[in-house]
Design a protein around this motif. Structure first.
Motif, PDB file in Angstrom:
ATOM      1  N   VAL A   1       4.832   0.408  -6.523  1.00  9.83           N
ATOM      2  CA  VAL A   1       4.482   1.829  -6.376  1.00  9.83           C
ATOM      3  C   VAL A   1       3.952   2.365  -7.701  1.00  9.83           C
TER       4      VAL A   1
ATOM      5  N   ASP B   1       4.792  11.497  -4.865  1.00  9.87           N
ATOM      6  CA  ASP B   1       3.755  11.930  -3.931  1.00  9.87           C
ATOM      7  C   ASP B   1       3.667  11.034  -2.694  1.00  9.87           C
ATOM      8  N   VAL B   2       4.267   9.868  -2.739  1.00 15.89           N
ATOM      9  CA  VAL B   2       4.116   8.885  -1.660  1.00 15.89           C
ATOM     10  C   VAL B   2       4.842   9.371  -0.408  1.00 15.89           C
TER      11      VAL B   2
ATOM     12  N   HIS C   1       0.840  -1.194   0.000  1.00 15.42           N
ATOM     13  CA  HIS C   1       0.000   0.000   0.000  1.00 15.42           C
ATOM     14  C   HIS C   1       0.873   1.241   0.000  1.00 15.42           C
ATOM     15  N   ILE C   2       0.330   2.321  -0.536  1.00 13.75           N
ATOM     16  CA  ILE C   2       0.991   3.623  -0.473  1.00 13.75           C
ATOM     17  C   ILE C   2       0.034   4.632   0.166  1.00 13.75           C
ATOM     18  N   VAL C   3       0.609   5.653   0.796  1.00 12.85           N
ATOM     19  CA  VAL C   3      -0.165   6.752   1.374  1.00 12.85           C
ATOM     20  C   VAL C   3       0.327   8.040   0.731  1.00 12.85           C
ATOM     21  N   VAL C   4      -0.628   8.860   0.255  1.00 16.11           N
ATOM     22  CA  VAL C   4      -0.297  10.123  -0.406  1.00 16.11           C
ATOM     23  C   VAL C   4      -1.132  11.237   0.233  1.00 16.11           C
TER      24      VAL C   4
ATOM     25  N   VAL D   1      -1.460  10.681  -9.689  1.00 17.60           N
ATOM     26  CA  VAL D   1      -0.663  10.313  -8.515  1.00 17.60           C
ATOM     27  C   VAL D   1       0.684   9.806  -9.008  1.00 17.60           C
TER      28      VAL D   1
ATOM     29  N   CYS E   1       0.142   3.814  -8.516  1.00 17.21           N
ATOM     30  CA  CYS E   1      -0.002   5.178  -9.029  1.00 17.21           C
ATOM     31  C   CYS E   1      -0.733   5.181 -10.368  1.00 17.21           C
TER      32      CYS E   1
ATOM     33  N   TRP F   1       4.338   7.603   2.640  1.00 15.40           N
ATOM     34  CA  TRP F   1       4.551   6.413   3.460  1.00 15.40           C
ATOM     35  C   TRP F   1       4.070   5.214   2.662  1.00 15.40           C
ATOM     36  N   SER F   2       4.656   4.068   2.920  1.00 12.05           N
ATOM     37  CA  SER F   2       4.212   2.838   2.277  1.00 12.05           C
ATOM     38  C   SER F   2       4.435   1.684   3.232  1.00 12.05           C
TER      39      SER F   2
ATOM     40  N   PRO G   1       4.860   8.589  -8.065  1.00  8.83           N
ATOM     41  CA  PRO G   1       5.669   8.003  -6.989  1.00  8.83           C
ATOM     42  C   PRO G   1       6.247   9.049  -6.040  1.00  8.83           C
TER      43      PRO G   1
END
Length: 537
Positions: free
Chosen positions: A322, A341-342, A266-269, A337, A326, A344-345, A339
């Motif tokens: 990632v 912008d991430v 998962h990624i957080v943006v 979106v 995106c 946290w992952s 990479p």
């Protein structure tokens, strides 16, 4: 299984040695959602229970989910009707039993006519609405996206969407609350304590547990546990524990269930939309990707399904994943979106039942199987599972264990409330989880007017009614002790150590809370230094 454990092992009990530091009815190996849920169920039935976890509670798979309590709409397409029904039957009960760490969530599914016709989606959603009873979750519907707040973040090409209900959960806190409930009912919870060896006795088992310092990883001591029955709830490590149960070295023969380890990342943006709904998108490869409101200021995007061949504890997102996530959401959102912008992952390994590695990982069942063995040294192994069905899994395990111990005891968790979930400690009447939580927050701030709204919301969401214990004797902010980082006071950190087995900065920042997202690197380091100064226990 580390080589350092092997080198540090003292003289171990022989197969018929009955000496032990601790005796119990059941030893549970594994501190993820299945292990904690089973320990809770068994302790509530009156059995003596010891749970050991090699790292922190929920450190791996159970804190690396998409944070959903859901039936799994996409599983209908794979024909897993039984799993969907089982999950939907659990959904509202869980939301009622833990309204502080769970909440209803509406999902927006843009319609892609190239994937499937609208009538097919309507039929699937009708089935989703009616497979299990709903008391407070609204049913599905259809909307035109043009001019609608839910359509504003999306590209103009997406003109129609379906909307349906499921739920959100703080997955790591769910595990901790189950462990708390188990402890409050008499269970012993041993974190950073690895099951190093299991040996059968004439009656039952003797286990050698190795405790490691949570900061240095250094072996500190061993604990010998004698148990009438062993539960293998080790998740991605279940094959290795099963090999110990079978009295064989890991890898000596193919494991009975042939676990397929699948990495989900998962990624957080930064927040991509202002409203409180989530999106469910389908990529060109027909895989599902979610975009979910997260921690007020962020959007959580996931997940991937990639076969994982390495050590389960070393799973990490890679650049290809990632880029995949995106690209998948950029197909829908007006704002692409990237990479970069991430912020946290995270990644975790799901132990799925698929011995032949047949087909796509995303199509492998998320259902579970309980494998049991009777006899003088009985055992039960959990294969697979998902967050939403943890309570049912634990209840079935408790029933099986009663049969194996020839001592059947009544199930009790269906209507039970998790620690902190009894909001009637502060509010006058229960209406529904959302209304009850809002009223609880209002009453809490009324009782403690010195608390700012942000702290009221965070503490009530994390601790529920247990916040009243945290606030005992606190009349003003100064009573919370030193402020180690913004809004992180010593009183809370002491509470997390004493009540929730939090010993490191990561335990606090990424599992008991998500403060790591909101603090700077220096502030996170200050929390880690404070926790380290308190020692390992």
């Amino acid at each position: 299984m580390s080589s350092s454990d092997q080198a540090a092992t003292p003289v171990e009990p022989g197969p018929q040695d009955t000496s032990a530091d601790v005796s119990c009815d059941v030893l549970v190996v594994g501190g993820g959602i299945n292990g904690a849920g089973i320990a809770r169920d068994l302790a509530g039935r009156g059995w003596s229970v010891v749970l050991c976890e090699q790292h922190d509670l929920a450190q791996h798979t159970s804190s690396a989910s998409t944070k959903l309590i859901h039936g799994g709409l996409r599983y209908l397409e794979h024909g897993q009707l039984g799993l969907v029904r089982k999950a939907l039957q659990e959904r509202e009960g869980l939301l009622r039993g833990a309204p502080h760490i769970m909440a209803p969530l509406r999902f927006v599914l843009p319609h892609d006519a190239d994937m499937r016709p609208a009538w097919m989606i309507r039929a699937g959603l009708w089935l989703y609405d009616h497979l299990a009873r709903r008391d407070f979750l609204p049913g599905s519907g259809q909307i035109a996206l043009e001019g609608h707040a839910l359509g504003r973040p999306l590209q103009a090409a997406w003109r129609h969407a379906f909307v349906y209900s499921d739920g959100w959960v703080d997955d790591a806190r769910l595990v901790v609350l189950c462990a708390q409930d188990a402890r409050d009912r008499g269970a012993t919870i041993l974190t950073h304590t690895r099951c190093h060896q299991l040996r059968p006795l004439a009656q039952g088992w003797v286990a050698l547990l190795a405790h490691h310092d949570p900061h240095s990883g250094r072996l500190t001591h061993h604990v010998a546990v004698r148990a009438r029955l062993v539960v293998n709830a080790a998740g991605p490590w279940a094959d290795q524990v099963q090999a110990m149960v079978a009295g064989e070295a890991p890898g000596a023969r193919p494991p009975a269930q042939h676990l397929r380890l699948v990495k989900g990342s998962h990624i957080v943006v930064p927040r991509l939309f202002e409203h409180d709904h989530a999106y469910i998108f389908q990529g060109r490869d027909r895989r599902i990707v979610f975009a979910i409101p997260y921690e007020q200021r962020f959007t959580l995007i996931g997940t991937t399904d990639v076969d994982h061949l390495g050590e389960p504890g070393h799973a990490a997102i890679d650049g290809a994943e990632v880029a995949y996530l995106c690209d998948a959401v950029s197909r829908y959102f007006r704002q692409p979106v990237r990479p970069l912008d991430v912020v946290w992952s995270y990644a975790g390994v799901r132990p799925l039942m698929d011995g032949e590695r047949s087909g796509k990982a995303s199509a492998v069942t998320r259902d579970y199987r309980l494998q049991r063995h009777a006899g003088a040294a009985p055992w039960l192994t959990v294969w697979g599972g998902k967050l939403t069905t943890f309570r049912k899994l634990a209840e079935q395990a408790g029933d099986m264990i009663g049969e194996l111990l020839r001592d059947r005891r009544a199930a009790w968790t269906r209507e039970a409330v998790l620690p902190g979930g009894r909001l009637l400690d502060l509010i006058e009447a229960e209406v529904d989880p959302v209304t009850d939580m809002a009223e609880f927050q209002r009453r809490l701030r009324q009782r403690h007017p010195w608390m700012d709204l942000g702290l009221v919301r965070r503490w009530s969401r994390q601790y529920g009614a247990q916040v009243l214990h945290l606030l005992e004797g606190v009349q003003q902010r100064a009573d919370l002790g030193a402020e180690i980082a913004p809004d992180v006071h010593e009183a809370e950190l002491f509470y997390l150590r004493r009540q929730e087995w939090a010993f490191t900065g990561d335990d606090v920042l990424w599992r008991r809370t998500k403060l790591g997202l909101h603090l700077s690197a220096d502030q996170r380091e200050a929390v880690s230094r404070w926790m380290a100064a308190q020692g390992g226990r």
